[in-house]
Design a protein around this motif. Structure first.
Motif, PDB file in Angstrom:
ATOM      1  N   ALA A 168       0.837  -1.210   0.000  1.00  0.00           N
ATOM      2  CA  ALA A 168       0.000   0.000   0.000  1.00  0.00           C
ATOM      3  C   ALA A 168       0.870   1.257   0.000  1.00  0.00           C
ATOM      4  N   LEU A 169       1.630   1.449  -1.068  1.00  0.00           N
ATOM      5  CA  LEU A 169       2.542   2.584  -1.140  1.00  0.00           C
ATOM      6  C   LEU A 169       1.789   3.902  -1.227  1.00  0.00           C
ATOM      7  N   LEU A 170       2.350   4.894  -0.592  1.00  0.00           N
ATOM      8  CA  LEU A 170       1.779   6.232  -0.603  1.00  0.00           C
ATOM      9  C   LEU A 170       2.903   7.228  -0.853  1.00  0.00           C
ATOM     10  N   ALA A 171       2.705   8.118  -1.834  1.00  0.00           N
ATOM     11  CA  ALA A 171       3.670   9.184  -2.118  1.00  0.00           C
ATOM     12  C   ALA A 171       3.126  10.485  -1.555  1.00  0.00           C
ATOM     13  N   MET A 172       3.985  11.227  -0.891  1.00  0.00           N
ATOM     14  CA  MET A 172       3.611  12.515  -0.308  1.00  0.00           C
ATOM     15  C   MET A 172       4.606  13.564  -0.780  1.00  0.00           C
ATOM     16  N   ALA A 173       4.080  14.743  -1.126  1.00  0.00           N
ATOM     17  CA  ALA A 173       4.919  15.851  -1.585  1.00  0.00           C
ATOM     18  C   ALA A 173       4.782  16.999  -0.600  1.00  0.00           C
ATOM     19  N   SER A 174       5.869  17.282   0.104  1.00  0.00           N
ATOM     20  CA  SER A 174       5.880  18.446   0.985  1.00  0.00           C
ATOM     21  C   SER A 174       6.469  19.628   0.232  1.00  0.00           C
ATOM     22  N   LEU A 175       6.671  20.714   0.949  1.00  0.00           N
ATOM     23  CA  LEU A 175       7.226  21.893   0.297  1.00  0.00           C
ATOM     24  C   LEU A 175       8.714  21.759   0.036  1.00  0.00           C
ATOM     25  N   THR A 176       9.353  20.740   0.602  1.00  0.00           N
ATOM     26  CA  THR A 176      10.804  20.613   0.448  1.00  0.00           C
ATOM     27  C   THR A 176      11.255  19.286  -0.133  1.00  0.00           C
ATOM     28  N   LYS A 177      10.417  18.244  -0.078  1.00  0.00           N
ATOM     29  CA  LYS A 177      10.886  16.927  -0.509  1.00  0.00           C
ATOM     30  C   LYS A 177       9.714  16.019  -0.853  1.00  0.00           C
ATOM     31  N   ILE A 178      10.056  14.879  -1.433  1.00  0.00           N
ATOM     32  CA  ILE A 178       9.117  13.819  -1.764  1.00  0.00           C
ATOM     33  C   ILE A 178       9.382  12.662  -0.809  1.00  0.00           C
ATOM     34  N   LEU A 179       8.293  12.035  -0.288  1.00  0.00           N
ATOM     35  CA  LEU A 179       8.429  10.864   0.565  1.00  0.00           C
ATOM     36  C   LEU A 179       7.614   9.736  -0.024  1.00  0.00           C
ATOM     37  N   VAL A 180       8.172   8.526  -0.017  1.00  0.00           N
ATOM     38  CA  VAL A 180       7.454   7.322  -0.418  1.00  0.00           C
ATOM     39  C   VAL A 180       7.422   6.404   0.795  1.00  0.00           C
ATOM     40  N   ILE A 181       6.201   6.100   1.279  1.00  0.00           N
ATOM     41  CA  ILE A 181       6.051   5.276   2.480  1.00  0.00           C
ATOM     42  C   ILE A 181       5.172   4.082   2.150  1.00  0.00           C
ATOM     43  N   GLY A 182       5.297   3.054   2.957  1.00  0.00           N
ATOM     44  CA  GLY A 182       4.435   1.878   2.871  1.00  0.00           C
ATOM     45  C   GLY A 182       3.524   1.827   4.082  1.00  0.00           C
ATOM     46  N   LEU A 183       2.221   1.671   3.834  1.00  0.00           N
ATOM     47  CA  LEU A 183       1.257   1.623   4.933  1.00  0.00           C
ATOM     48  C   LEU A 183       1.106   0.234   5.512  1.00  0.00           C
ATOM     49  N   LYS A 184       1.428  -0.780   4.737  1.00  0.00           N
ATOM     50  CA  LYS A 184       1.293  -2.160   5.176  1.00  0.00           C
ATOM     51  C   LYS A 184       2.615  -2.893   4.968  1.00  0.00           C
ATOM     52  N   PRO A 185       2.878  -3.935   5.712  1.00  0.00           N
ATOM     53  CA  PRO A 185       2.128  -4.413   6.895  1.00  0.00           C
ATOM     54  C   PRO A 185       2.285  -3.480   8.097  1.00  0.00           C
ATOM     55  N   SER A 186       3.338  -2.648   8.029  1.00  0.00           N
ATOM     56  CA  SER A 186       3.522  -1.625   9.055  1.00  0.00           C
ATOM     57  C   SER A 186       4.049  -0.375   8.362  1.00  0.00           C
ATOM     58  N   LEU A 187       3.887   0.729   9.044  1.00  0.00           N
ATOM     59  CA  LEU A 187       4.306   1.995   8.448  1.00  0.00           C
ATOM     60  C   LEU A 187       5.821   2.031   8.288  1.00  0.00           C
ATOM     61  N   LYS A 188       6.287   2.371   7.082  1.00  0.00           N
ATOM     62  CA  LYS A 188       7.726   2.390   6.812  1.00  0.00           C
ATOM     63  C   LYS A 188       8.024   3.408   5.710  1.00  0.00           C
ATOM     64  N   VAL A 189       9.068   4.209   5.906  1.00  0.00           N
ATOM     65  CA  VAL A 189       9.502   5.178   4.901  1.00  0.00           C
ATOM     66  C   VAL A 189      10.510   4.491   3.973  1.00  0.00           C
ATOM     67  N   TRP A 190      10.148   4.425   2.702  1.00  0.00           N
ATOM     68  CA  TRP A 190      11.018   3.742   1.736  1.00  0.00           C
ATOM     69  C   TRP A 190      12.030   4.698   1.098  1.00  0.00           C
ATOM     70  N   MET A 191      11.672   5.978   0.949  1.00  0.00           N
ATOM     71  CA  MET A 191      12.605   6.880   0.287  1.00  0.00           C
ATOM     72  C   MET A 191      12.187   8.328   0.516  1.00  0.00           C
ATOM     73  N   THR A 192      13.159   9.207   0.596  1.00  0.00           N
ATOM     74  CA  THR A 192      12.925  10.654   0.575  1.00  0.00           C
ATOM     75  C   THR A 192      13.791  11.256  -0.521  1.00  0.00           C
ATOM     76  N   PHE A 193      13.250  12.275  -1.178  1.00  0.00           N
ATOM     77  CA  PHE A 193      13.966  12.881  -2.305  1.00  0.00           C
ATOM     78  C   PHE A 193      13.765  14.383  -2.231  1.00  0.00           C
ATOM     79  N   PRO A 194      14.796  15.163  -1.907  1.00  0.00           N
ATOM     80  CA  PRO A 194      14.640  16.625  -1.832  1.00  0.00           C
ATOM     81  C   PRO A 194      14.548  17.242  -3.224  1.00  0.00           C
ATOM     82  N   TYR A 195      13.815  18.373  -3.309  1.00  0.00           N
ATOM     83  CA  TYR A 195      13.651  19.036  -4.602  1.00  0.00           C
ATOM     84  C   TYR A 195      14.926  19.738  -5.060  1.00  0.00           C
TER      85      TYR A 195
END
Length: 1204
Positions: free
Chosen positions: A182-209
């Motif tokens: 259950a991957l989720l991509a989030m875009a903040s004002l400074t970077k991109i985050l890719v997290i997994g919601l299952k089986p537990s919450l986990k940050v797979w990658m961050t990428f600054p702009y």
């Protein structure tokens, strides 16, 4: 792209706004239905027929919840989530329009919902609020009770998120190993985050702009793509003008890897990013222009202007106006161009929400794209696009299914249809009236396109059938069609023509005199498609020898008949040879090439002879060459006519053909017999007759020498024949073709023929015949290099090369000392002869190799009249090799000066300037002896005797004074030249003289400098000055020259004291004196003006400085900014107050205790508060006053400067 307006939905949106006060559209989502949210809190649901199915919510709820700010439909289109501007979230059942949940506590109150999105799990959703936080929503139903649990995934206090995008998979990809996370991509004002919601919450990658525009809008979009033959999800994201791609893949161990792909740059600010399929992206920029791009090639396919859509922007929600606008300034700035809820993609369709309408963009299928071009009559573009579909190179292809063969078949059928339409159009659009050139150009633009695509499709049946049958109706089109076939035939793309086409082709070319094109085409055609009788007849009539040879060889396997015919055209019946015409020369050259190809096993003019025919063809060609007579030969015909003919046509090339053929003879006994037989015939034909020139005979024996020199040679040649050739070539009684005979013999010796001769006899005959190159060849073998010297010396054609020979012998390695010495002695012995050949090169030779002997050689060389050799010796620049440098004694240089004075006086000064090795006193004596005053003056000036040089230049007093007679102008010109030399001398020397020395020459000027050129008496001066205006001009010139080095008063005083102007002569220089006075006045005015300007500028600067220093300062506070006590209340002491221009006030003692530095008699103050605040922000002490002049200045009143 196809652009459609959903008129039904647009009309019902407007109707709902009027009838139920639904408000304006604010949000959109698309699935198997289309849901539109409004500003009054309603959600309108439309089916695929654009009919209104549901109207969810009410105006009353809209007042409570605010506008719909976000919408989302789950994957099975059963639930609808609505987010509101005041923070509430509702869930609706799309089957019956029932409200299932109202969520009010999923996120902090007072923030608007920016995004709410279902994941692939129907019980899991995510939302993003205007506080920049992201929450996970888990829907539960226990015992009929519906509930929602909320979990914060990302807090806005760590960086505000303004965009979220869960990974959605189609039904076919639900089992993909990535989807279970259950991957989720989030875009903040400074970077991109890719997290997994299952089986537990986990940050797979961050990428600054990186560095981006703070007003640009972050964008996210997921898509499953094929990469490395595997299907994996790819995240596209951007902020600004650069799109980045991240490929997510899972390895065999179960670890997820996020791999960065090639990024894409555009020259625009992007506000929307959408995948329309796995290869195509839709990008919307801030100018509302839609860019269609192919991701693998990064090619922009189309650009569409969407300004008419009037896109809905989500600015009010990002600013959270419904809850009081409690958002950060950065998020509000991003929201100015946010349109997240106005663009939605589903199943290859992109829907845009406008303020008054809904628009849909879809990719056209491949047929529609082709038909769209055909409707505009763009046939060439349509064919090009269809061919790209055929070859699989097209971008954004839709509607082309099946395996590659099936796709090609479908597209090919469509291309055939287009080609037939194109052929009909070419005839209909043909200009009926006008010049024939216009019609030809019309068809030349269209017919080659038809031919090209028919050949690409391998449909020659279509080309020579239906298309040709259409074009043949127009004679011009028919001719253009036939001519357009030539390049395809020559490139072998067309190898076979139908009989009617071939017949028409030959007839058309023959009628238009294009026989070269006929021949070029015939030799590339399949022989089975030719009418041999027609072609042979045409070849005979028009002398198409290449085509004739091709037809005989390929059609009848006859390789000899073309040789017989070609030889007959070169040979005359009476046995003699005449001057050949150009056509016969061309034919003879082709015959030699044809024989060479046949003997080498190659077909003429193209291809190879079949392997089974190669031995037979070689034997037939040899038999042809050694025939004793031609068929039906007359009685007077010479024996071996074919060899005789070829030798006379081009001896060297025919022998080269034989030499190449003999290279292939190894162990073939029959071929070796042919080789010996041909050599015997050659000797018999060329030696026993007198028809051949020495050059031709030499070519034969050179050929034989090369063959005999081979290690595996099997030829036998009588040595006496070589002796006969030697006597023939060295005959002293025959002076004709001397160079040709020598060159032939030299070539014969160089290829190995020397072993066939007695060297003594060869040398004797060569000397008698004056074959000096032959002698050199023999002497070089014997290492008699001194005798080679005489070969060059005696040879009139190579005499100038003797210098290079001597130089190479004395400088190049590889020679013994005694050999070098012998050549050196011969060169010294004949040095005068070398000088007579080329003095300059002889000088180089002496400078390089005879430096020690130059002084000795100089005595006999002094008899040379022009003195060129010594000049070349003493001056390297005069030599042919500038790098030669030779230092000789002064005697040689002075000798050369004497020779130049005697024979070339005009070159003396140039030599004196170039050379520095002569003695000045001796050189002065030599030049005085020969009365060369200019040279003497130069030498005296070089010695430093400037006055002496001046006196020498004025020794032209013996010239008679000029009169008014025009015939005396030559003497006046000489006077002017001498005067110019005197002036130049004064200019050169004045810098090194003091004022007194400069004025030594003044008594002779201005008038005496002219009059000294004649016998000095008052009468002659008066006559000259009164009769010749030129002498007055000379006087003025002298005065102007003096003014640069002598003061003007001194010049005027000398003029007035001059006896020439003592009586009534002042008017003659009145103009000069007035000019001097005028110049003086101008310079005086200029100086006064400049001084006034400088004084005014200084006054202005000082006044502004005083104004700044004396300006009053107003304190912003009534207390000291250090001790915080009001200065008015401290009356007990006479405390000094320091006020700064920034408005801060301090007691002198307080400030002194903090930041005072003593500088001799004054204190340099700085504002304590400004300095401290700047220091906390990274600035060093004292920098605050310098950062913002006029505002943050912390200098005291005494330190304020102008501009502060």
């Amino acid at each position: 792209m196809r652009h459609n307006v959903l008129k039904g939905i647009s009309a019902q949106m407007a109707s709902a706004a009027d009838k139920v006060d639904a408000g304006l559209p604010t949000a959109l989502t698309v699935s198997s239905v289309i849901a539109v949210g409004t500003s009054h809190g309603l959600a309108l649901v439309f089916d695929t027929n654009q009919a209104l199915r549901l109207c969810l919510g009410s105006v009353a709820e809209g007042v409570e919840y605010g506008a719909v700010s976000a919408l989302s439909i789950n994957h099975d289109c059963t639930r609808l989530l609505c987010g509101f501007a005041k923070g509430q979230i509702t869930m609706w059942d799309l089957a019956n329009g029932k409200l299932l949940r109202t969520i009010t506590d999923a996120h902090p109150p007072g923030t608007a919902i920016l995004h709410v999105k279902f994941t692939d799990d129907p019980t899991l959703a995510v939302c993003n609020d205007s506080g920049g936080s992201v929450f996970e929503l888990t829907f539960r139903r226990v015992m009929g009770l519906r509930s929602c649990d909320s979990r914060c995934l990302f807090s806005g206090s760590k960086g505000e998120v303004c965009c979220v995008e869960p990974l959605h998979a189609s039904t076919q990809l639900r089992d993909h190993p990535i989807t279970q996370h259950a991957l989720l991509a989030m875009a903040s004002l400074t970077k991109i985050l890719v997290i997994g919601l299952k089986p537990s919450l986990k940050v797979w990658m961050t990428f600054p702009y990186g560095k981006v525009d703070p007003a640009s809008v972050p964008q996210l979009a997921w898509q499953f793509v094929v990469a490395h033959k595997m299907v994996n999800p790819m995240l596209a994201f951007c902020r600004g003008d650069t799109v980045h791609f991240l490929l997510v893949k899972k390895d065999e161990s179960g670890v997820i890897h996020v791999i960065k792909q090639r990024q894409l740059h555009l020259n625009c600010d992007l506000i929307s990013l959408t995948w329309i399929n796995s290869r195509t992206l839709l990008l919307l920029d801030s100018s509302e222009r839609l860019h269609v791009l192919d991701r693998p090639s990064q090619e922009e396919l189309e650009t569409v202007d969407l300004s008419e859509v009037q896109l809905v922007y989500n600015s009010s929600h990002f600013k959270s106006l419904a809850t009081g606008g409690n958002v950060s300034q950065a998020l509000a700035l991003v929201g100015e161009k946010a349109c997240y809820q106005s663009v939605c993609c589903y199943s290859g369709q992109v829907v845009f929400l406008g303020t008054k309408s809904v628009h849909m963009m879809t990719l056209r299928n491949w047929r529609e794209r082709v038909e769209h071009l055909l409707k505009q009559e763009k046939f060439v573009e349509a064919l090009s696009l269809a061919w790209s579909f055929h070859e699989g190179t097209a971008k954004a292809v839709v509607g082309l299914y099946g395996d590659p063969a099936k796709r090609k078949s479908v597209v090919a059928d469509k291309m055939v249809e287009i080609l037939l339409l194109y052929a009909d159009r070419s005839l209909k659009k043909c200009p009926e009236q006008g010049r024939i050139q216009v019609m030809e150009q019309h068809f030349q633009d269209m017919v080659p396109i038809m031919v090209d695509y028919c050949l690409l499709l391998h449909r020659t049946d279509l080309l020579f059938g239906q298309i040709y049958s259409r074009l043949v109706e127009n004679s011009v089109a028919k001719g253009v069609f036939l001519e357009s076939l030539e390049p395809y035939i020559l490139s072998e793309r067309i190898g076979c023509l139908t009989a009617p086409i071939m017949r028409d082709l030959l007839s058309h070319f023959q009628e238009n005199g294009m026989m070269d094109s006929v021949e070029n085409c015939l030799v590339h055609m399949d022989i089975t498609s030719l009418d041999i009788q027609q072609v042979v007849q045409m070849c005979w009539e028009h002398q198409l020898y290449d085509a004739m040879i091709y037809v005989f060889n390929s059609g009848m396997n006859d390789y000899i008949s073309p040789m017989e015919v070609s030889s007959a055209c070169l040979y005359t019946v009476r046995g003699g040879f005449i001057t050949l015409e150009d056509e016969q020369v061309v034919m003879g050259n082709k015959l030699l090439v044809y024989i060479s190809c046949s003997l080498a096993g190659r077909a003429y003019p193209l291809g190879d002879i079949p392997e089974d025919l190669v031995p037979l063809v070689k034997n037939q060609v040899f038999e042809f060459l050694i025939r004793l007579h031609t068929p039906e030969a007359p009685e007077e015909e010479e024996v071996y006519p074919y060899i005789h003919t070829l030798l006379h046509f081009d001896t060297r090339e025919f022998l080269n053909v034989l030499a190449l053929t003999f290279e292939d003879f190894k162990n073939d006994k029959q071929a070796l017999e042919y080789q010996q037989r041909i050599v015997d015939i050659l000797l018999k034909v060329m030696v026993e007759t007198s028809d051949f020139t020495p050059s031709q005979v030499g070519c034969l024996f050179t050929f034989l020498a090369r063959q005999l020199a081979k290690p595996d040679n099997t030829l036998f040649v009588n040595r006496k024949l070589f002796d006969q050739v030697l006597e023939f070539l060295c005959s002293p009684d025959d002076d004709s073709r001397h160079t040709e005979r020598q060159q032939v013999l030299l070539e014969l010796l160089q290829v190995g023929g020397v072993i066939q001769f007695d060297e003594g006899r060869l040398l004797s005959l060569a000397e008698k015949a004056e074959f000096y190159q032959i002698c050199e060849f023999v002497y070089e073998k014997k290492h008699l290099y001194d005798k080679i010297f005489f070969c060059y010396l005696k040879d009139p054609m190579r005499r100038e090369e003797i210098f290079n020979y001597v130089h190479n012998m004395l400088s190049m390695p590889g020679y013994r000392p005694q050999e070098r010495h012998s050549v050196r002695e011969k060169a010294l012995e004949h040095i005068q002869e070398l000088v007579a050949i080329d003095p300059a090169k002889a000088a180089d030779l002496m400078a390089l190799h005879f430096a020690q002997e130059v002084e000795v050689l100089n005595v006999p060389l002094r008899t040379i009249s022009d003195g060129r050799l010594p000049r070349s010796c003493v001056l390297p620049s005069e030599a042919t090799r500038p790098q030669v440098s030779l230092r000789l004694g002064p005697g040689v240089h002075e000798c050369h000066v004497d020779l130049l004075c005697r024979f070339s006086p005009q070159k003396v000064i140039d030599f004196l300037k170039a050379s520095k090795d002569y003695r000045l006193e001796e050189a002065v004596q030599i030049t005085r002896q020969h009365a060369l005053h200019a040279a003497t003056a130069y030498l005296l000036e070089r010695k430093g005797d400037v006055l002496g040089a001046f006196q020498v230049l004025l020794q032209v007093r013996g010239i008679k004074p000029p009169t008014c007679d025009p015939q005396k102008e030559g003497r006046l010109q000489r006077v002017e030249e001498v005067l110019q030399e005197v002036i130049a001398l004064c200019h050169r020397s004045s810098q090194g003289l003091d004022q007194q020395q400069r004025e030594v020459c003044v008594p002779h000027t201005p008038a005496h400098s002219v009059m000294w050129c004649f016998p000095l008496n008052k009468r002659t001066c008066s006559v000259a000055l009164s009769c010749s205006p030129s002498l007055k001009e000379l006087t003025m010139q002298v005065l102007n020259s003096m003014s640069s080095f002598i003061s003007l008063p001194a010049i005027v005083q000398r003029i007035l004291q001059d006896p020439v102007y003592g009586k009534g002569k002042l008017a003659e220089i009145q103009g000069l004196i007035l000019g001097m006075l005028e110049t003086f006045t101008y310079e005086q005015t200029l100086l006064e003006t400049t001084t006034n300007l400088l004084n005014q500028d200084l006054h202005w600067s000082l006044s502004h400085l005083r104004s700044a220093v004396s300006r009053a300062l107003h304190p912003r506070f009534d207390h000291c900014n250090i001790c915080l006590q009001q200065y008015k209340r401290r009356q007990e002491g006479a405390d000094e107050i320091v006020v700064f221009s920034c408005g801060h006030l301090y007691h002198c003692q307080c400030l002194q205790s903090k930041c005072c530095t003593q500088l001799e008699w004054t204190l340099a103050w700085s504002c304590y508060k400004c300095t401290s605040s700047q220091g906390r922000r990274g600035a060093g002490p004292g920098r605050a006053c310098d950062e913002e002049p006029g505002r943050g200045r912390s200098s005291s009143l005494a330190q304020v400067r102008v501009g502060g």
